[in-house]
Write an enzyme that holds these catalytic residues in place. Structure first.
Site, short mmCIF file in Angstrom:
data_model
loop_
_atom_site.label_atom_id
_atom_site.label_comp_id
_atom_site.label_asym_id
_atom_site.label_seq_id
_atom_site.Cartn_x
_atom_site.Cartn_y
_atom_site.Cartn_z
CG LEU A 35 84.18 22.34 -10.80
CD1 LEU A 35 85.53 21.84 -11.64
CD2 LEU A 35 82.98 21.89 -11.52
CE1 TYR A 41 69.22 24.42 0.62
CE2 TYR A 41 67.30 23.32 1.31
CZ TYR A 41 67.81 23.87 0.25
OH TYR A 41 67.77 23.78 -1.19
CB ILE A 78 60.26 3.19 4.96
CG1 ILE A 78 60.35 2.28 3.73
CG2 ILE A 78 59.01 4.16 5.00
CD1 ILE A 78 59.17 1.58 3.52
CB ALA A 113 65.45 14.90 13.35
N1 UFG Z 1 63.22 9.11 2.91
C1 UFG Z 1 63.01 7.98 3.37
N2 UFG Z 1 64.40 7.21 3.31
C2 UFG Z 1 65.64 7.57 2.71
C3 UFG Z 1 65.59 9.07 2.35
C4 UFG Z 1 64.46 9.62 2.36
O1 UFG Z 1 62.24 7.35 3.94
O2 UFG Z 1 66.79 6.94 2.83
C5 UFG Z 1 62.00 10.00 2.93
C6 UFG Z 1 62.21 11.11 3.55
O3 UFG Z 1 61.99 10.83 5.08
C7 UFG Z 1 61.16 12.23 3.25
C8 UFG Z 1 61.13 11.58 1.57
O4 UFG Z 1 61.66 10.40 1.87
O5 UFG Z 1 59.85 11.92 3.77
C9 UFG Z 1 61.71 12.63 0.77
O6 UFG Z 1 63.15 12.68 1.19
P1 UFG Z 1 64.00 13.59 0.52
O7 UFG Z 1 65.46 13.62 1.46
O8 UFG Z 1 64.48 12.99 -0.73
O9 UFG Z 1 63.57 14.88 0.38
P2 UFG Z 1 63.25 16.13 1.41
O10 UFG Z 1 61.45 15.91 1.19
O11 UFG Z 1 63.52 15.83 2.86
O12 UFG Z 1 64.00 17.21 0.86
C10 UFG Z 1 63.45 18.15 -0.19
C11 UFG Z 1 64.48 18.77 -0.78
C12 UFG Z 1 65.22 19.80 0.11
C13 UFG Z 1 64.17 20.84 0.95
C14 UFG Z 1 63.12 19.88 1.42
C15 UFG Z 1 62.21 20.77 2.03
O13 UFG Z 1 65.42 17.94 -1.30
O14 UFG Z 1 66.17 20.44 -0.58
O15 UFG Z 1 62.32 18.94 0.45
O16 UFG Z 1 61.55 20.07 3.34
F1 UFG Z 1 64.89 21.29 1.73
#
Ligand code: UFG
Length: 327
Positions: free
Chosen positions: A32, A140, A206, A282
């Site tokens: 949890l 991760y 974005i 990043a």
């Molecule tokens: N994004 C935005 N604004 C936000 C949040 C996210 O523009 O406020 C963009 C990110 O830059 C990315 C896309 O939305 O381009 C998706 O972002 P998420 O954080 O939702 O997901 P990620 O693609 O970064 O992460 C996913 C999984 C992770 C995994 C990763 C692999 O959630 O567990 O893919 O790169 F590690």
């Protein structure tokens, strides 16, 4: 009987519900630390504890007749893993090492494990295949890749079999609207957008508008949590039916840009959802799209919720009624 570690988390709780509703006997173990007891299906037997606690695990294997383990218990925030890598090595890797010792000791042979697209790092081609190079760009992804290797070598030495499922972007919520995604802090795109729709944030940022993609924003393969749950159940069956250890991607094979996701959320929720262009985050690859042909062919898996509208509508059903998650 199946032991689900991390069964109180987002993907774990959906899988536990599906298992319980299919008549399977389920034991959930969760610390949890990031999961919620309320997310656990009432038919599952619950143990609160940490997988780094050998005695806790040995006790479960002693008391319950476990024939397979599904392992979701890990920390999963990419950004946090960069600033606090040892937290990830400790929980994800050391925890899995203790789990494997306990499984080997108890003679439990089958494990299905949640891995990630982050094991690939910057992709060398799209769609990404399981045989593509794995060079994680954050701790991760590195810990998840090391966990896969730990299963492989333990399998060779101790007769254990594993299926590793590399998810792309998990999203959506159970059709009941009673369980869903609840992270604190939230970092994922769809729940953040829906928090704007809920009035809990003023805008969505974005992250990057100058990527080499159709509209300059990052493209991801969004895969519904219910489809992920189904894959875990198929993977357990595959192992029990004599399938050999293997690794599978899980995605829809369709990419949506950040702008497309925001636009669809506006349509589904009827809210304006202001968006603000911001610098790149990043470590974000421009595009991540899965080839899931292998899972389709070998596990007989088929994603059923591949429309972005349906994905966001299911997530909205949960977020609209639970703006503060399980609190
Ligand atoms: N994004 C935005 N604004 C936000 C949040 C996210 O523009 O406020 C963009 C990110 O830059 C990315 C896309 O939305 O381009 C998706 O972002 P998420 O954080 O939702 O997901 P990620 O693609 O970064 O992460 C996913 C999984 C992770 C995994 C990763 C692999 O959630 O567990 O893919 O790169 F590690």
């Amino acid at each position: 009987m199946i032991l689900v570690l991390g069964g109180a988390g987002y993907i774990g709780s959906h899988t536990v519900k599906m298992l319980c509703e299919s008549g399977e006997e389920v034991v959930v173990a969760d610390s949890l630390a990031t999961g919620f007891k309320q997310a656990v299906h009432p038919k599952a037997k619950f143990y609160k504890g940490d997988l780094r606690d050998r005695e806790f695990l040995d006790n479960i294997f002693k008391n319950e007749k476990i024939d397979a383990v599904i392992h979701f218990a890990a920390y999963s925030l990419v950004g946090e893993s960069v600033t606090n890598p040892l937290k990830y090595y400790n929980n994800n890797l050391c925890g899995t090492e203790i789990l494997l010792e306990s499984m080997v000791n108890a003679g439990v042979k089958n494990i299905v494990f949640s891995s990630t697209a982050a094991t690939y790092g910057e992709p060398e081609r799209i769609p990404i295949m399981e045989t593509d190079k794995t060079e994680p760009t954050n701790p991760y992804g590195e810990t998840k890749l090391s966990m896969e290797k730990m299963f492989k070598w333990t399998g060779n030495a101790n007769g254990l079999k594993f299926v590793s499922l590399r998810y792309f972007n998990a999203c959506g919520a159970d059709e009941s609207g009673k369980i869903g995604e609840a992270h604190n802090p939230e970092t994922h795109l769809i729940p953040l957008i829906l928090q704007v729709a809920n009035g809990k944030r003023d805008h969505i940022s974005i992250f990057g508008t100058d990527y080499p993609t159709k509209d300059g924003t990052c493209i991801r393969d969004y895969i519904h949590v219910t489809d992920l749950s189904k894959a875990h159940i198929l993977a357990v069956k595959y192992l029990k039916d004599g399938g050999k250890s293997d690794i599978f991607n899980l995605g829809n094979g369709i990419g949506f840009s950040v702008r497309e996701v925001i636009e669809m959320a506006r349509k589904v929720t009827g809210h304006t959802i202001p968006a603000v262009e911001a610098p790149r985050r990043a470590g974000d690859p421009a595009q991540l799209i899965a080839s899931s042909e292998k899972a389709k062919k070998i596990l007989g898996w088929k994603p059923e919720h591949d429309s972005l509208e349906e994905i966001i509508a299911s997530a909205w059903k949960w977020h609209k009624n639970h703006p503060d998650g399980y609190k």
